[in-house]
Design an enzyme around this catalytic site. Structure first.
Site, PDB file in Angstrom:
ATOM      1  N   GLN A  34      -3.102   9.773  18.170  1.00 10.10           N
ATOM      2  CA  GLN A  34      -1.795   9.456  18.742  1.00 10.10           C
ATOM      3  C   GLN A  34      -1.009  10.735  19.031  1.00 10.10           C
ATOM      4  OE1 GLN A  34      -0.546   6.376  19.612  1.00 10.10           O
ATOM      5  NE2 GLN A  34       1.142   7.527  20.500  1.00 10.10           N
ATOM      6  N   ASP A  63      -9.510   7.183  24.719  1.00  9.30           N
ATOM      7  CA  ASP A  63      -8.386   7.639  25.528  1.00  9.30           C
ATOM      8  C   ASP A  63      -8.867   8.411  26.754  1.00  9.30           C
ATOM      9  OD1 ASP A  63      -5.861   6.796  24.967  1.00  9.30           O
ATOM     10  OD2 ASP A  63      -5.349   8.423  23.601  1.00  9.30           O
ATOM     11  N   LYS A  77      -0.430  -1.183  19.453  1.00  2.59           N
ATOM     12  CA  LYS A  77      -1.868  -1.105  19.693  1.00  2.59           C
ATOM     13  C   LYS A  77      -2.646  -1.892  18.646  1.00  2.59           C
ATOM     14  CE  LYS A  77      -1.387   3.373  21.953  1.00  2.59           C
ATOM     15  NZ  LYS A  77      -1.438   4.845  21.800  1.00  2.59           N
TER      16      LYS A  77
END
Length: 281
Positions: free
Chosen positions: A93, A116, A49
Site C-alpha cells: 500500500q 498492482d 480492498k
C-alpha cells in the site's frame, strides 16, 4: 451522452468473479496487503480492498508494520510472502513513510504476485506486448470506455498525466487498441488546444474541475481519474455538469474509476491464482 458509472460496472464484474471463485473445489485465491504506518487514507483504502475481496470469496490478509520499520524489515516480509505457496497476490500500500524506497521495495515483489502491476518486470512486459500483470486503474479505464461503446481503432486518445500508475501503462493499452496516443503533462504547451483534438480524453491531474468546455471536443469519450476535495466533497478533474452534454460518453467522480480500480485488483488476484494453479480464467 452516455454516463457510465464504475460503481455499477464493477458490481457486475465482481458478481461474475464471485461465481467463478464459488465454483472452486480447492483452496481460494489469497491476497496479502502490506500496510506500513498509520496513514488514515491508506487505512481506509486497505479496509475497502479487504471488504471487496471477502465479498467475492477471495481471502485477504493485511500485514501491519510500524511507520518506523526499516527497509530491510519490509523487504523481508515481501520475500516471505513471495515464498508462501498460499499467497497469490501481494500489494504494497502506497504511500510509504519517509525513508523507505518504494521503487526498490516494489521490485522485491515477485512479478507473478505483483497484482498492482508496478514492478519493473511487469512494466517491461507491458511495454513489449507480453503477458503480465497490468496496473489496475488503466485496466479500469479501458473497461469504462468499452462500456461507453467506444470504438478505439483509429481514434486519437489524449492522456493528461504521465505517472507509472495511470498515464504510462495506459499508453500501451490504448496503442494495443490501435489508438493514436498523445500524452500531456505540466510542460505541455496550449493544453486546451491539444485536448480539443481528443476523441478519447483521460485526465489524471488532481485539479478540481480543471477541464471545462474549453478543453472538450463534441463527441469525446472522457474518463476522469483525478481526485480532489472541494468544500469537503470529492470531485474530479472534469467539469462534469458543464461538459457532459458535449460528450459521447463520460464517467463521474466519485463512482467512476475508483470502484473499477478495486474490481481490477480482484481480477488481477484471480489471474495470479489461475496462472499458479493452471486454470483457465
Amino acid at each position: 451522452m452516455n454516463i457510465v458509472y464504475g460503481s455499477e460496472l464493477s458490481e457486475r464484474m465482481n458478481q461474475e468473479l464471485a461465481a467463478k471463485v464459488a465454483a472452486l473445489t480447492g483452496r481460494k485465491p489469497r491476497l496479502a496487503v502490506i500496510l506500513v504506518g498509520e496513514d488514515p487514507a491508506s487505512q481506509i483504502y486497505v479496509r475497502s480492498k479487504e471488504k471487496a475481496c471477502h465479498k467475492v470469496g477471495i481471502e485477504a490478509e493485511t500485514f501491519l508494520l510500524p511507520a518506523e520499520s526499516r527497509e530491510v524489515e519490509v523487504a523481508g516480509l515481501i520475500e516471505r510472502l513471495n515464498e508462501d505457496p498460499a499467497v497469490d497476490g501481494i500489494l504494497l500500500q502506497l504511500p510509504l513513510p519517509k525513508g523507505l524506497d518504494k521503487d526498490k521495495l516494489i521490485d522485491k515483489i515477485a512479478a507473478e504476485k505483483d497484482v498492482d502491476g508496478l514492478t519493473s518486470i511487469n512494466a517491461g512486459r507491458l511495454a513489449n506486448g507480453l503477458s503480465g500483470h497490468v496496473p489496475c486503474t488503466p485496466l479500469g479505464v479501458i473497461d469504462l470506455l468499452e462500456e461507453m461503446g467506444c470504438d478505439f481503432s483509429g481514434k486519437h486518445a489524449v492522456i493528461v498525466g504521465r505517472t507509472r500508475l495511470v498515464g504510462l501503462p495506459l499508453i500501451h493499452l490504448l496503442l494495443k487498441k490501435n489508438c493514436t496516443v498523445t500524452v500531456c503533462h505540466s510542460r505541455t504547451q496550449d493544453l486546451p488546444a491539444v485536448c480539443r483534438q481528443a476523441d478519447i480524453l483521460v485526465t489524471a491531474v488532481g485539479k478540481a474541475r480543471m477541464f471545462t468546455k474549453d478543453y472538450i471536443k463534441e463527441g469525446v469519450y472522457a474518463v476522469d481519474v483525478g481526485i480532489s476535495r472541494v468544500d469537503g466533497k470529492i470531485c474530479g478533474d472534469l467539469d462534469f455538469d458543464n461538459i457532459k452534454e458535449l460528450c459521447a460518453g463520460i464517467t463521474p467522480m466519485p463512482k467512476g474509476t475508483g470502484p473499477m480500480t478495486i474490481a481490477r485488483l480482484l481480477r488481477n488476484t484471480w489471474q495470479a491464482y489461475c496462472w499458479r494453479e493452471g486454470y483457465d480464467q
